[in-house]
Each structure stands twice: as C-alpha cells, then as structure tokens.
Design an enzyme around this catalytic site. Structure first.
Site, PDB file in Angstrom:
ATOM      1  N   HIS A  23      -3.741  25.115   6.050  1.00 34.91           N
ATOM      2  CA  HIS A  23      -4.206  26.289   5.858  1.00 34.91           C
ATOM      3  C   HIS A  23      -5.711  26.484   6.420  1.00 34.91           C
ATOM      4  O   HIS A  23      -6.798  26.856   5.892  1.00 34.91           O
ATOM      5  CB  HIS A  23      -4.272  26.681   4.125  1.00 34.91           C
ATOM      6  CG  HIS A  23      -5.025  25.535   3.348  1.00 34.91           C
ATOM      7  ND1 HIS A  23      -6.143  25.152   3.455  1.00 34.91           N
ATOM      8  CD2 HIS A  23      -4.407  25.013   2.086  1.00 34.91           C
ATOM      9  CE1 HIS A  23      -6.499  24.311   2.604  1.00 34.91           C
ATOM     10  NE2 HIS A  23      -5.272  24.234   1.703  1.00 34.91           N
ATOM     11  N   HIS A  77      -0.686  18.047  -9.829  1.00 32.90           N
ATOM     12  CA  HIS A  77      -1.335  19.154  -9.195  1.00 32.90           C
ATOM     13  C   HIS A  77      -0.302  20.091  -8.703  1.00 32.90           C
ATOM     14  O   HIS A  77       0.761  19.624  -8.136  1.00 32.90           O
ATOM     15  CB  HIS A  77      -2.039  18.673  -8.115  1.00 32.90           C
ATOM     16  CG  HIS A  77      -3.243  19.453  -7.200  1.00 32.90           C
ATOM     17  ND1 HIS A  77      -3.485  20.714  -7.581  1.00 32.90           N
ATOM     18  CD2 HIS A  77      -3.280  19.344  -5.887  1.00 32.90           C
ATOM     19  CE1 HIS A  77      -4.056  21.193  -6.570  1.00 32.90           C
ATOM     20  NE2 HIS A  77      -4.136  20.472  -5.389  1.00 32.90           N
ATOM     21  N   GLU A  79      -0.370  22.686  -6.158  1.00 34.11           N
ATOM     22  CA  GLU A  79      -0.523  23.058  -4.903  1.00 34.11           C
ATOM     23  C   GLU A  79       0.868  22.666  -4.310  1.00 34.11           C
ATOM     24  O   GLU A  79       1.313  21.496  -4.328  1.00 34.11           O
ATOM     25  CB  GLU A  79      -1.627  22.467  -4.109  1.00 34.11           C
ATOM     26  CG  GLU A  79      -2.106  23.379  -2.909  1.00 34.11           C
ATOM     27  CD  GLU A  79      -3.449  23.234  -2.416  1.00 34.11           C
ATOM     28  OE1 GLU A  79      -4.305  22.309  -2.550  1.00 34.11           O
ATOM     29  OE2 GLU A  79      -3.568  24.046  -1.312  1.00 34.11           O
ATOM     30  N   ASP A  81       1.676  21.526  -1.229  1.00 30.59           N
ATOM     31  CA  ASP A  81       1.896  20.250  -0.712  1.00 30.59           C
ATOM     32  C   ASP A  81       2.335  19.076  -1.524  1.00 30.59           C
ATOM     33  O   ASP A  81       2.819  18.433  -1.087  1.00 30.59           O
ATOM     34  CB  ASP A  81       0.737  19.838   0.038  1.00 30.59           C
ATOM     35  CG  ASP A  81      -0.645  19.976  -0.636  1.00 30.59           C
ATOM     36  OD1 ASP A  81      -0.797  20.578  -1.550  1.00 30.59           O
ATOM     37  OD2 ASP A  81      -1.618  19.076  -0.209  1.00 30.59           O
ATOM     38  N   TYR A 191     -12.034  15.428   5.070  1.00 35.13           N
ATOM     39  CA  TYR A 191     -11.033  15.755   3.945  1.00 35.13           C
ATOM     40  C   TYR A 191     -12.059  16.452   2.567  1.00 35.13           C
ATOM     41  O   TYR A 191     -11.833  17.401   2.258  1.00 35.13           O
ATOM     42  CB  TYR A 191     -10.011  14.839   3.483  1.00 35.13           C
ATOM     43  CG  TYR A 191      -9.116  15.473   2.311  1.00 35.13           C
ATOM     44  CD1 TYR A 191      -7.834  15.811   2.526  1.00 35.13           C
ATOM     45  CD2 TYR A 191      -9.497  15.218   0.951  1.00 35.13           C
ATOM     46  CE1 TYR A 191      -7.142  16.366   1.563  1.00 35.13           C
ATOM     47  CE2 TYR A 191      -8.732  15.858   0.089  1.00 35.13           C
ATOM     48  CZ  TYR A 191      -7.478  16.143   0.404  1.00 35.13           C
ATOM     49  OH  TYR A 191      -6.714  16.778  -0.491  1.00 35.13           O
TER      50      TYR A 191
HETATM   51 FE1  FEO Z   1      -5.050  20.460  -3.283  1.00 39.09          FE
HETATM   52 FE2  FEO Z   1      -3.249  18.133  -1.308  1.00 39.09          FE
HETATM   53  O1  FEO Z   1      -3.481  19.541  -2.473  1.00 39.09           O
END
Ligand code: FEO
Length: 398
Positions: A23, A77, A79, A81, A191
């Site tokens: 992204h 989580h 998200e 991914d 990161y």
């Molecule tokens: Fe916030 Fe690796 O997802």
C-alpha cells in the site's frame, strides 16, 4: 527452511519474495506473512496470511495435522495481510472458533461474510486454555489498528507480537540470529517509520505493559523471529517511539533548472560540521519510504522546491503529504526554493511544515530565478542554524 519456533510451535506462514509495493510502502526486500501453529491438547493457529497465499498456509498446517483438528484460529489483527486468508481458513477448519477481541470481530464482519463463523471473544489480558498450554491476549490498540492485540504463550514465554517488531524482509532465515542483523534492523526501522510512526504513545504504552512479561521468543507477523537479539529491537523501539533525534540533518529538495539544487548544496555546506550527519535527498529519485525513515531520527530537516504552476513540484508535495500523515515529532525545519515570477512555493512549503508541527529555524529562503551570492550566503547560514539544532541534541547513551 527451519520452521520450528519452539517445542510444538511451528511457523506456517509464507514468504513473499516478489512484493515491492505494500500500500505505497516500497518493500525492496520483499516480506513475509507469519502465521504460527501451536500443537497442544487444543490446537491453535495464530493469524493467517494474505488472501492470495491461503493455499500455502493451509498446506503448511496440513503438514502437521489434519485441518479438522484445529480448535482455535487466533486473529490478532484484521488487516488483510494477516486476516485476508481467514475466510478460506475458517471454511477449511470446520471445528475451529475464531478468537479475537470485540473490535476485531466487528472489523472482520465489515470485511467478510462472517455469519457462519464460530467465535470466542476475548477481553484484554484474558486467558485461553489449550489444555496443557495457556494463551493470554493483550489489547494493543493502534499498534497498528484499533483492534490490534498480541498473544502470549505463557508456558513457553513466546509473544506473538503481530505487527510490532516486524520487518518487511523476505528471507529463508526464520530467526534473527540466522539473518544479517544490520539488514534486519534497517528493515525494522523502515517498517516502524512507515507503519507505526504516528502511534508512538500507544507503542510506549504497549512496551510498558509487555515489558513485564518474561520473553524467550518474540514472533512478529512479518520478517524474522526474535530469539537472540530482542534487546536490540526493544531498545530501538523505545527510541523510535519517542522519535529521539540523532545528530542528523536531512535536506530534501527537488529542482527544475538547478537553482533550488544549488540552494540545497549551500545549506549542506553550512550544515556540515564534525559529528553531524548530513543527508541530501533529491525527492525526484528517492522513494518516500526511504525519506521518512531518514526523517524519523533526524534533529532537523529542510524542504526545498521551486514554484511550479502556482504551487510546488508534485513529487515534493507527495513527499510532504506522506510526512504530514506520519507526522514525525519534534523536528526543526527550513523551507527554501526559487521561483520565476510567482513566489507561491514558500507559502505551500511552510503550510505543510506547520501541519507537521515542525519548528522553523529561521525565515524561509527564496529567490527569483538563480540564487545570487546573498541567497547562497543565507542558505549557508540557515544550514548553520540546522547544525546548531543537531549539535544540541543529546548524544546517544552507549
Ligand atoms: Fe497492520 Fe501487517 O498489518
């Protein structure tokens, strides 16, 4: 590839060697989506992977046990991914309940059709017995989304830390002591700067809570697993969470006909002093992923653009938009650039810098067309002011 994390704990994720854009984050070293399998009296899968890699995940799990024997799928989580493969995984594991907090349940229901799913909703610090092992869930809101949590395996002192302490780093190495640590730390920094930077306070809160746990292994959702060098990444997180500045200056610029570049060079000359790192970055040739990583730990930075079409050059606008969103804290700054007939650049640059809550070291510097001796001298003096800020930052403790 070594996939055993500890006794009866296995990495069952996938390596994404080819991903280069996450992204908008340029993942030059690829990534991994880590999922973990805990074999106990009740078997638990910790997280899944992105949707397109669901088959890899399920094959990795099947290598250890039939999918019917999975009792719990922990979703730390929502998200995609990590949760993208959840619908296919739930379908393939008919006896599994999805374990998550209430916010995550809501987020998952807004991503997927979850009406047929079995749930086990946990509250902050709640434990989940696997019979001979015990999981404990800790909410870590905004590290990285509001529903984020981490899961701790008490008997083995393994923390499944989700995005925290992760790196976009594709490798056949699964552990920190099998990989090039300098590469891993650089990717962990990148990161943090690109994903976690706006959430320094929640990160500090999470570090405070999790720091009380005994930790033998910290297993994030991306990159290598920490078993030998966790103190290094923990110390780095403590520094990044407070945006602790180094004696470092970053000069960002873009240029049309060399005038703004010459101004940047004069600022560089003025800023260059022993003990101070100075980086000059042409934003036209450098990704914002790299730029924010350098800005995160600088003491001061300059941003320069000429006027283009009553504004600034689009690449600089994109960079400053990205920085404004990530909002690195406590920076001093300088705006500069040349113009032809409309000095519109400075107003736009200073607007961005104000929205980043950066503190100007002096008035902006602008000139019409090419910089003359007075402008270049002003740039050198402004470079000296940036250096004074960098010089005044405390030296890192050994
Ligand atoms: Fe916030 Fe690796 O997802």
């Amino acid at each position: 590839m070594q996939t055993q994390v500890a006794a009866n704990i296995f990495w069952v994720g996938c390596v994404d060697w080819g991903v280069r854009d996450f992204h908008g984050y340029k993942t030059e070293r690829g990534s991994t989506y880590n999922a973990y399998l805990i074999l106990a009296q009740k078997n638990a899968l910790i997280d899944t992977v992105k949707a397109s890699r669901a088959a890899d995940l399920l094959a990795n799990v099947r290598a250890h046990l039939p999918l019917e024997q999975i009792d719990y799928i922990i979703c730390n989580h929502a998200e995609p991914d990590h949760a993208g493969a959840l619908p296919e995984t739930v379908k393939a594991c008919p006896n599994a309940a999805v374990v998550c907090n209430a916010k995550c349940q809501d987020a998952l229901a807004r991503h997927f059709d979850t009406t047929a799913w079995k749930w086990h909703i946990v509250k902050d610090t709640e434990t989940l017995s696997l019979g001979n092992k015990t999981l404990q869930c800790f909410d870590t809101p905004m590290v990285h989304w509001p529903e984020s949590m981490v899961t701790y395996l008490q008997e083995d002192a393994v923390l499944f830390s989700m995005d925290a302490f992760g790196q976009h780093y594709a490798s056949s190495a699964r552990f920190d002591d099998e990989a090039d640590l300098s590469e891993v730390m650089q990717e962990a920094k990148t990161y943090y700067a690109n994903i976690v930077l706006p959430y320094g306070r929640p990160v500090a809160t999470a570090l405070g809570r999790l720091g009380a746990l005994k930790l033998a292994i910290v297993a994030p959702s991306h990159g290598v697993i920490w078993r030998s060098h966790f103190n290094a990444i923990l110390a780095a997180y403590q520094s990044w969470a407070t945006c602790t500045p180094a004696k470092k200056i970053v000069i960002l610029f873009c240029s049309m006909w060399d005038s703004t570049r010459r101004m940047a060079r004069a600022i560089e000359v003025g800023a260059t002093h022993p003990g101070i790192e100075v980086k000059v970055i042409d934003v036209a040739t450098t990704s914002d992923t790299v730029i924010v990583t350098d800005i995160m730990d600088c003491a001061a930075f300059a941003a320069g653009s000429p006027t283009l079409n009553s504004g600034i050059m689009p690449r600089m606008a994109a960079t400053l938009t990205y920085l404004r969103g990530l909002k690195p804290k406590g920076k001093s700054c300088l705006a500069f650039g040349s113009y032809g007939w409309a000095p519109k650049n400075i107003g736009e640059l200073t607007h961005y810098l104000a929205e980043m809550e950066a503190t100007p070291v002096c008035d902006p510097i602008s000139c019409r067309f090419a910089p003359g001796p007075d402008t270049l001298e002003a740039c050198r003096a402004a470079g000296g002011a940036l250096a004074a800020v960098a010089r005044s930052t405390p030296s890192p403790t050994a």
